[in-house]
Each structure stands twice: as structure tokens, then as C-alpha cells.
Enzyme design. Sequence first.
Site, PDB file in Angstrom:
ATOM      1  N   SER A   1       0.923  -1.090   0.095  1.00 26.68           N
ATOM      2  CA  SER A   1      -0.156   0.356  -0.330  1.00 26.68           C
ATOM      3  C   SER A   1       0.755   0.906   0.081  1.00 26.68           C
ATOM      4  O   SER A   1       1.655   1.084   0.077  1.00 26.68           O
ATOM      5  CB  SER A   1      -1.093   0.328   1.527  1.00 26.68           C
ATOM      6  OG  SER A   1      -0.174   0.066   2.167  1.00 26.68           O
ATOM      7  N   LYS A   2       0.371   2.466   0.025  1.00 24.28           N
ATOM      8  CA  LYS A   2       1.110   4.133   0.154  1.00 24.28           C
ATOM      9  C   LYS A   2       1.762   3.353   1.099  1.00 24.28           C
ATOM     10  O   LYS A   2       2.571   4.208   0.509  1.00 24.28           O
ATOM     11  CB  LYS A   2       0.360   4.522   0.026  1.00 24.28           C
ATOM     12  CG  LYS A   2       0.006   4.972  -1.604  1.00 24.28           C
ATOM     13  CD  LYS A   2      -0.695   6.527  -1.742  1.00 24.28           C
ATOM     14  CE  LYS A   2      -1.449   7.015  -2.697  1.00 24.28           C
ATOM     15  NZ  LYS A   2      -0.575   6.913  -3.976  1.00 24.28           N
ATOM     16  N   ARG A   3       2.253   2.858   2.438  1.00 19.17           N
ATOM     17  CA  ARG A   3       2.752   3.132   3.313  1.00 19.17           C
ATOM     18  C   ARG A   3       3.972   2.592   3.238  1.00 19.17           C
ATOM     19  O   ARG A   3       5.051   2.609   3.565  1.00 19.17           O
ATOM     20  CB  ARG A   3       2.564   2.239   4.016  1.00 19.17           C
ATOM     21  CG  ARG A   3       1.126   2.880   5.106  1.00 19.17           C
ATOM     22  CD  ARG A   3       1.024   1.655   6.520  1.00 19.17           C
ATOM     23  NE  ARG A   3       0.546   1.371   6.056  1.00 19.17           N
ATOM     24  CZ  ARG A   3       0.429  -0.121   6.270  1.00 19.17           C
ATOM     25  NH1 ARG A   3       1.796  -0.790   7.426  1.00 19.17           N
ATOM     26  NH2 ARG A   3       0.041  -1.889   6.278  1.00 19.17           N
ATOM     27  N   HIS A   4       4.058   1.557   1.774  1.00 17.15           N
ATOM     28  CA  HIS A   4       5.418   0.895   1.194  1.00 17.15           C
ATOM     29  C   HIS A   4       5.845   1.582   0.494  1.00 17.15           C
ATOM     30  O   HIS A   4       7.031   1.151  -0.393  1.00 17.15           O
ATOM     31  CB  HIS A   4       5.256  -0.029   0.925  1.00 17.15           C
ATOM     32  CG  HIS A   4       4.449  -1.084   2.163  1.00 17.15           C
ATOM     33  ND1 HIS A   4       2.806  -1.197   2.005  1.00 17.15           N
ATOM     34  CD2 HIS A   4       4.916  -2.047   3.115  1.00 17.15           C
ATOM     35  CE1 HIS A   4       2.764  -1.973   3.198  1.00 17.15           C
ATOM     36  NE2 HIS A   4       3.971  -2.392   3.683  1.00 17.15           N
ATOM     37  N   GLY A   5       5.622   2.534  -0.008  1.00 16.37           N
ATOM     38  CA  GLY A   5       6.661   3.463  -1.187  1.00 16.37           C
ATOM     39  C   GLY A   5       4.917   3.705  -2.259  1.00 16.37           C
ATOM     40  O   GLY A   5       3.840   3.075  -2.103  1.00 16.37           O
TER      41      GLY A   5
END
Length: 478
Positions: A244-248
Site C-alpha cells: 500500500s501507499k505506506r510502502h512507497g
Amino acid sequence: MGEVRVRIAPSPTGFLHIGTARTALYNWLFARNKRGKFILRIEDTDLERSSPQMVDVIIDSLRWLGLDWDEGPYFQSQRMELYRDYAQRLLTSKNAYYCYCSEDELRERRERAIKEKKDWKYNRRCLRLTPEERQELEREGRPTTLRFFVPEGETVVEDLVCGRVEKDNSDIEDLIIVRSDGRPTYNLACIVDDLEMRITHVIRGNDHLSNTFKQILIYKALGAPSPQFAHLPLGLGEDRSKISKRHGAVSVTEYKKMGFLPEALVNYLALLGWSPGDDREIMSRQELVKVFSLARVSPRNPIFDIQKLEWMNSQYIKGLEEGDLLRLVLPFLREKGWFREELGEEKREWLKRVLLLLRERAHKLTDFEDLGSYFFSSEIEYDPQTVEEYLRSPGTKRKIVLLGERFAELKDFSAENIEIALRALAKELGVKAAELIHPLRVAATGRKGGPSLFHLLELLGKEKVLKRLENTLSLISE
Ligand code: GLU
């Protein structure tokens, strides 16, 4: 076995997610390996959340990755009639029934069940309505959905990646297959299309495994054979959650903007959860097609490692043809404001040589902006700490002055001549060449490191180099 037919079925509610791109790639590789067909289907029945712009982005992303399809794009929004026919068939064969429970009632019952710590499943209130009760509910003008009747028993998925998975049907709710506004739900539209499109293998993320049990039941009710299933583990994030966005970056478009090459991304995604069975890492599309098999897809969650992807990208950048290197990097430089003008032949050749010199250090196409900024802009910035470290030591000023003098004398400012001049001067001064090379590099580029100094000086050109040496003197004059 007959012709292999697989599909990717994105919903155009967002960009092409990197996880969906991997699923598309595995379908594509499987199809090409088996000389089968790869079909593109746009699942846009959710009209409020789908948009034509997103369809374009998804199509562009697949094209950019080179995942060409043989049929489609089919649009589910244009096939509503077909879903209605199938729904009718299920109703007639008593595998489906009308449900008049309103969303509010269902929510209330669900919340009550949660409060009482009971499992919630639709309680089949509308299954056994008498004709009078039904008439009454219809007279009230209640919204009506169609539910699939889940029979007793056990459902088994023989998954090509995860192996055998079973579920007791009592754990499966009578699912809604047609919404109150007449639109089919995902499960109905999906199986109708998979049937009509004669899909032989459904390769998709394992977030759909719970849907697969329901879909198998619908196939059975229709008297149709199920395709084979392969569920891919999707936990690509380092914490094993779905990426998800949290990972890039999550969308393929972003990877393009960040300066990744499609070949590198394809190579990386192919190896993310699949292996050729040996330790090959850099594999061309043709090689991948040749050896891809579902049997070698790992059932474990792979981990998305951006550093590995960057390394792989750097390998592909090193392998680019010179002309392609220029063609691919130029738009990024232009975006930064450099080379906006039409480039003449001479300038193109020069820029090509600059990029060739820099590419050893580039991981992404965007890296060239920074790696080569001292080539592209007339002014360079000197980091005070670097100046302190390399230019302020006693005697440096004199060395710079002398280097400037020797360089000024050179008629042909070639890497070779520059090197000869520098080494001769070092000898005369009785110092190691490195004692001239380091301050010279900082003076000419503002950096401590970089590509071959003599070649970069040649490309910078005599005029610029002399000017920079002079400017440096003012930095260290006090
Ligand atoms: N539209 C679904 C998705 O994007 C397709 C799932 C499937 O492949 O059946 O997840």
C-alpha cells in the site's frame, strides 16, 4: 488440453496497482508460454467509482509494460443484458431467490449479531416467503435484490499455487448477485464473463480466494465446469501486508515517473514470487516466457524490495543502446528545465557521451538530473564542507592556478592530453597525482566523487573548466 485462455480484469477505480500489474504479468507470461490467449476485461459495473480516465491510465500502463492482449478490452458495463440472462437462469432453476430485506434492516441485524458475539450470515428470511407475503412486500415498493442460494455441503478449491483448500458451505452466506438497481455484483459478472470468454485458468490475487468458493458454487448451479484457479500471494509489503501507499509507490504510473524502465519492472515483478529454478536474475521477456510456469509460483508472501528493483533497473540502464539512453533520459532532463530547445546534431552527440559517462552510477532515469547537473547548468554549487575538506588545505590554491595554466595551453582538450598535463605537473611538484585530482574534481564539479575525471573534463570543455577553476580561487582566496 485445448487453448489456454486467461484474463486480467481490473476495476477502473484507481491507477494500475503494482500488485495488479504483477497479476497481469503472470497471466500474460502463462498465456505466452502456452501459446494461448490473454484477455483484457474492464470490470466497471461500479459506475460511481469507475472513470474513463482510469481506464485510459490502466490501458497505458499495460501497454507501457508491454503486456499486449489478444482480445478486449471488454467492458462489463456494456454486457448488462448477459448478466441479467444468467441471473434469470439461476432464478428459474431455483438457485437464486428474491430478497426484500432493506440495507437498514440488514445492518441492524448484523450489528445485533456482533453485539451478541454471534457470527453474522444472512438468515434467509426471504427464502421461504409465501406468495402473499411476497406480493405484500412488492406492493410496499421495497428494493429487491437477488440472492444466490448456497446449498449444503463442502466446497473445494484445487488451487494451482496454494494446493487444496476447503470450506464448509455453512460458512458461506447466500450472496447477493443482483443489486436492487439491477446491476450484477462482482461474483455474478465475473463468472458469467469467465464462462462466456471460455477462460481456462483464473490467475488472481489470493484476496479473492473467499470469492472463489462462491464462484465454484455458481458454476455448479449453472451446470458449467469451473476453470482452474491459481491464487497469488499478495502480501508484498515488508510487513507482509498487501502493498500500500505506506510502502512507497503503488501505481505503475508512479514507477514510470520515477524513472524505472518497463523491462526492469517486468523482470523484477516476474521474480517476485516466482523463480526459474536456478539463480538467474536478469532475464529478458523472451526468457521469462520460455520458462514461466505456475508450478514455480511460491505460495509464500514475497517481499517487495525497492532497492533490489533499483539495482535491476541500473542493470537495464547499463544495457541500453546509446540512442535509447538519450531518448529515454531527455524527457526527464527537459522536465527539470534543461534542453528545452531543439537539439542539434552536435549537442545530441555531446549529451549522449555525457549520459554514457554517467550511467554507471544511475539506478533510475531520474538520477541523471542530479548525477550530471554540473554538466547541464553553468553555475555549480559548492558544498562548504567539501570546500573545507578538499580546497582549503595549504598549497591547494597554487595547484589550482598551475592546473589552470597548463590546461590553458592545451590545444586539444582531450581526456588523454588532460591526463598527461596533470601527471606532468604532479611530477614537477613532487606530489602524487591524487593530490591534484581530488581538488580538481571538486573545483570542476563541486563533488567529491563521480565518473572518470579526465573524460568528464573533456566533455565539460576547456572554457568551462578554466572558468570553474578561476571561480574556485575566489572561494579559497581568504
Ligand atoms: N475486478 C477484480 C479486481 O480487480 C477482478 C478479480 C478477478 O480477477 O476475478 O480485483
